[in-house]
Design an enzyme around this catalytic site. Structure first.
Site, PDB file in Angstrom:
ATOM      1  CD1 TRP A   1      -1.674  -5.334  -4.314  1.00 52.56           C
ATOM      2  CD2 TRP A   1      -1.344  -6.421  -2.392  1.00 52.56           C
ATOM      3  NE1 TRP A   1      -1.440  -6.646  -4.621  1.00 52.56           N
ATOM      4  CE2 TRP A   1      -1.239  -7.339  -3.469  1.00 52.56           C
ATOM      5  CE3 TRP A   1      -1.189  -6.901  -1.086  1.00 52.56           C
ATOM      6  CZ2 TRP A   1      -0.967  -8.698  -3.269  1.00 52.56           C
ATOM      7  CZ3 TRP A   1      -0.923  -8.253  -0.899  1.00 52.56           C
ATOM      8  CH2 TRP A   1      -0.813  -9.133  -1.979  1.00 52.56           C
TER       9      TRP A   1
ATOM     10  NE  ARG B   1       6.522   2.375  -4.973  1.00 51.63           N
ATOM     11  CZ  ARG B   1       7.722   1.952  -4.599  1.00 51.63           C
ATOM     12  NH1 ARG B   1       7.877   1.385  -3.448  1.00 51.63           N
ATOM     13  NH2 ARG B   1       8.764   2.118  -5.363  1.00 51.63           N
TER      14      ARG B   1
ATOM     15  CB  CYS C   1      -0.866   0.024   1.248  1.00 52.38           C
ATOM     16  SG  CYS C   1      -1.790  -1.484   1.458  1.00 52.38           S
TER      17      CYS C   1
ATOM     18  CD  GLU D   1       5.300  -9.488 -13.525  1.00 49.50           C
ATOM     19  OE1 GLU D   1       6.481  -9.521 -13.842  1.00 49.50           O
ATOM     20  OE2 GLU D   1       4.927  -9.091 -12.410  1.00 49.50           O
TER      21      GLU D   1
ATOM     22  CD  GLU E   1      12.214 -11.445 -15.318  1.00 51.61           C
ATOM     23  OE1 GLU E   1      11.868 -12.067 -14.300  1.00 51.61           O
ATOM     24  OE2 GLU E   1      11.864 -10.278 -15.560  1.00 51.61           O
TER      25      GLU E   1
ATOM     26  CG  ASN F   1       2.429  -0.772   3.720  1.00 54.31           C
ATOM     27  OD1 ASN F   1       1.961  -1.806   3.253  1.00 54.31           O
ATOM     28  ND2 ASN F   1       3.680  -0.390   3.504  1.00 54.31           N
ATOM     29  N   GLY F   2       0.575  -3.011   5.747  1.00 55.13           N
ATOM     30  CA  GLY F   2       1.114  -4.182   6.440  1.00 55.13           C
ATOM     31  C   GLY F   2       0.007  -5.101   6.907  1.00 55.13           C
TER      32      GLY F   2
ATOM     33  CG  HIS G   1      12.752 -35.471 -16.986  1.00 52.34           C
ATOM     34  ND1 HIS G   1      13.160 -36.783 -16.972  1.00 52.34           N
ATOM     35  CD2 HIS G   1      13.783 -34.768 -17.522  1.00 52.34           C
ATOM     36  CE1 HIS G   1      14.392 -36.861 -17.450  1.00 52.34           C
ATOM     37  NE2 HIS G   1      14.781 -35.649 -17.794  1.00 52.34           N
TER      38      HIS G   1
ATOM     39  CE  LYS H   1       8.498  -1.535  -9.753  1.00 47.91           C
ATOM     40  NZ  LYS H   1       8.813  -2.470 -10.830  1.00 47.91           N
TER      41      LYS H   1
ATOM     42  CE  LYS I   1       8.663  -9.370 -15.793  1.00 47.31           C
ATOM     43  NZ  LYS I   1       9.489  -8.928 -14.739  1.00 47.31           N
TER      44      LYS I   1
HETATM   45  C1  F6R Z   1       8.091  -9.090 -11.334  1.00 44.85           C
HETATM   46  C2  F6R Z   1       8.399  -8.307 -10.159  1.00 44.85           C
HETATM   47  C3  F6R Z   1       8.498  -8.986  -8.846  1.00 44.85           C
HETATM   48  C4  F6R Z   1       9.648  -8.396  -8.027  1.00 44.85           C
HETATM   49  C5  F6R Z   1       9.654  -8.977  -6.605  1.00 44.85           C
HETATM   50  C6  F6R Z   1      10.812  -8.446  -5.789  1.00 44.85           C
HETATM   51  O1  F6R Z   1       8.060  -8.316 -12.488  1.00 44.85           O
HETATM   52  O2  F6R Z   1       8.537  -7.110 -10.237  1.00 44.85           O
HETATM   53  O3  F6R Z   1       8.651 -10.365  -8.986  1.00 44.85           O
HETATM   54  O4  F6R Z   1      10.843  -8.664  -8.681  1.00 44.85           O
HETATM   55  O5  F6R Z   1       8.454  -8.673  -5.977  1.00 44.85           O
HETATM   56  O6  F6R Z   1      10.753  -7.062  -5.676  1.00 44.85           O
HETATM   57  P1  F6R Z   1      12.017  -6.217  -5.270  1.00 44.85           P
HETATM   58  O7  F6R Z   1      12.988  -6.313  -6.388  1.00 44.85           O
HETATM   59  O8  F6R Z   1      11.502  -4.822  -5.099  1.00 44.85           O
HETATM   60  O9  F6R Z   1      12.549  -6.808  -4.011  1.00 44.85           O
END
Ligand code: F6R
Length: 607
Positions: A75, A27, A2, A487, A480, A99-100, A503, A602, A484
């Site tokens: 969030w 975020r 949040c 998500e 990765e 937040n939390g 497998h 985020k 991407k």
């Molecule tokens: C995917 C993504 C997340 C972050 C993860 C860690 O695109 O952004 O998987 O990589 O939440 O976040 P940070 O790097 O801020 O610790």
């Protein structure tokens, strides 16, 4: 998770809070709300489910005048996404945002109800509000009531609490980010979950430690003061001049932040080696060059953990140090064998990811040296680690991480270089700088050919599922790439080691399944055999392989030629940019909300 913003200042408080929320919306965007003290000294609250714009629309034409307000983008953790569960939550003269997570919230509900409190929402946050207001009813003052209530709860949280009567804001946190700011000239004070919200609004910023109470009040009063929970003055905070400078609202000519950030990569790569070899970063690397650990634990979450796999390969190949990648959310629970001879490296864009912070805490407790590879200078991770390597990605607004991955891997490569004994060797340094410049050039070429990737995305975005495959150094890129795509395009995608498909998962392959096959020059034949196995089962092949490879082109439904020459260990980073663009364009054809994909946030500050 949040986003929180609070402000006290001579005028325009709500506008300032909304501006802060706008910067933090990426975020958390399930709902947004503000509370402010109006001209009659009464709290007014507006909150709306959905994006911040819904809240902004509901405030249109209201001509609000306030000098004291708090705001929140949510969030959701406890309670459905709706207006009622949105923050701020109010009772009598108090309004608060959070937040939390309060882990023991349920322990208090019945007692609070028996004391006459009526819950309006399903949130854990409201339990804290109830604790505070009941404590005030019992005779404690505002500060004491917050301190007493804060001591009772468990879990990582930050609260910002507004008192209508005293026109005062008190903030306190444990294990969650919080920053205060002050602008001397126009006597305004702010508090936020993120320093980005304070850029341009505060010239001095303060990072309080856990359980320090931050009191914000109006002009002619103390503006900003810090106390311990017992009320004694506190010095447990770090203050620094605000140096950040950015305009997160500027997408330039790009339709999405994500695309803008993908295109920023070549420039950032060029700047990174300059920073570390001829800029302020040199002294940071120099300190790292003295380390000689027995075992390196790389710990992170999501994309940052995948960058960790790339970095592990560097540390093993160039330094021959046993290195393991630890998902931060798992690492701490399995009683890992860590000690003073080891090194913990924590990779994070935000520097606020709860699990990564907890993993760092575990290492610190064991006496293990801790280093961060991090984007946000001054973040909690940055402050907790003994050394820090900045990835210098600039602000990443797109929720799906792109440029941060690239910069993490490249910073990790520099870390490995620094530890190799060649740190002072000019010829070797030049080799690295040249290679980084070459990578930037090659990524520029990929970006110039974006239309090719877009055409392939258009022809394949509507299939049943997607397997990203790669061997050895390309396996992290496969992971990765799949992350991407899932998500932002909301399709099922998996990253797999090419050799593992047979497998089990090969059972899923049919004419509706797509295999994005990453083919590098190493282990070429084996990787191509794996493609044949999928082709034999009618899977659709998109190959990302060496340019001019007629054989690969013929066996693939779609072929993206890549110029790997001279990139060596940077090849996985290069090929990943193709996956970024593929995911972006597939998501665009799907019509999803690319910069703010559903259910995500985020900065993941809950465990
Ligand atoms: C995917 C993504 C997340 C972050 C993860 C860690 O695109 O952004 O998987 O990589 O939440 O976040 P940070 O790097 O801020 O610790």
């Amino acid at each position: 998770m949040c986003g929180i913003v609070g402000h006290i200042g001579p005028q325009g408080s709500v506008e300032i809070v909304l501006e802060g929320l706008k910067r933090l919306e990426y975020r958390g965007y399930d709902s947004a709300g503000v509370s402010f003290v109006d001209e009659n000294n009464r709290i007014q609250t507006y909150k709306k489910e959905g994006k911040l714009q819904n809240l902004v629309n509901s405030l249109e034409g209201k001509n609000i005048k306030s000098e004291c307000s708090i705001g929140h983008t949510r969030w959701a953790t406890h309670g459905k996404v709706n207006d009622t569960n949105s923050h701020p939550h109010n009772h009598e003269s108090i309004s608060l945002v959070h937040n939390g997570i309060i882990e023991n919230a349920n322990d208090f509900r019945s007692e609070l109800v028996s004391k006459g409190y009526t819950f309006k929402s399903e949130t854990d946050t409201e339990v804290f509000l109830a604790l505070v207001t009941v404590a005030m009813d019992d005779g404690l003052d505002f500060r004491e009531a917050i301190a007493t209530s804060f001591k009772k709860i468990r879990g990582n949280s930050a609260f910002v609490v507004l008192n209508e009567k005293t026109r005062e804001i008190i903030a306190v946190k444990k294990g969650a980010p919080l920053v205060c700011g002050m602008h001397d000239k126009n006597s305004q004070v702010l508090v936020s979950s993120d320093p980005y919200a304070l850029v341009g609004l505060a010239d001095k910023i303060y990072f309080p430690e856990d359980e320090v109470m931050c009191s914000l009040s109006g002009a002619n009063q103390n503006l900003l003061s810090f106390t311990e929970l017992d009320g004694t003055p506190s010095k447990r905070f770090i203050s620094k001049v605000q140096e950040m400078n950015f305009d997160p609202t500027d997408k330039g000519d790009f339709e999405h932040y994500m695309l803008k950030e993908i295109f920023e990569q070549p420039g950032l790569i060029r700047a990174l080696s300059q920073y570390y070899f001829s800029g302020d970063g040199e002294s940071r690397l120099e300190k790292i060059s003295k380390l000689n650990p027995r075992h390196i634990y790389l710990s992170a979450c999501g994309t940052a953990a995948y960058a960790g796999y790339v970095i592990r390969d560097y540390l093993e190949k160039f330094n021959r140090i046993v290195t393991t990648v630890e998902l931060a959310s798992e690492f701490r629970y399995r009683n890992p064998i860590i000690g003073k001879e080891d090194l913990g490296v924590f990779i994070s864009q935000s520097g606020e990811t709860a699990d990564t912070l907890a993993a760092q805490g575990l290492c610190k407790e064991a006496g293990t040296e801790t280093v961060s590879i991090v984007n946000v200078e001054g973040s909690t991770l940055y402050r907790e680690c003994s050394e820090n390597l900045l990835i210098r990605a600039g602000v990443e607004v797109g929720v799906a991480s792109t440029k941060a991955f690239t910069q993490m891997c490249l910073t990790g490569r520099l870390m490995s270089f620094a530890m190799s004994g060649d740190f002072k060797n000019e010829a070797k340094r030049k080799e690295i700088v040249d290679k980084y410049n070459l990578l930037a050039e090659r990524i520029d070429e990929v970006l110039d050919n974006e239309h090719v990737i877009k055409e392939i995305a258009e022809l394949t975005y509507n299939k049943k599922g997607y397997f990203f495959t790669g061997r050895n150094h390309y396996y992290p890129t496969a992971l990765e790439g799949a992350l991407k795509l899932k998500e932002i395009a909301y399709v099922h995608a998996e990253g797999y080691a090419s050799g593992e498909l047979k497998h089990g998962p090969i059972a899923l392959i049919d004419e509706e399944m797509v295999n994005i096959a990453i083919v590098g020059p190493d282990l070429y034949e084996k990787t191509v055999s794996n493609i044949q196995e999928i082709k034999a089962r009618k899977g659709i092949i998109i190959s990302l392989g060496p340019k001019g490879d007629k054989e690969l082109e013929e066996m693939s439904d779609y072929y993206i030629p890549l110029n790997y020459d001279g990139l060596d260990e940077l090849m996985p980073i290069y090929v990943n940019v193709v996956n970024q663009l593929l995911a972006y364009h597939m998501a665009k054809f799907k019509g999803t909300d690319i910069d703010k994909p559903r259910n995500l946030a985020k900065s993941v500050t809950v465990e």
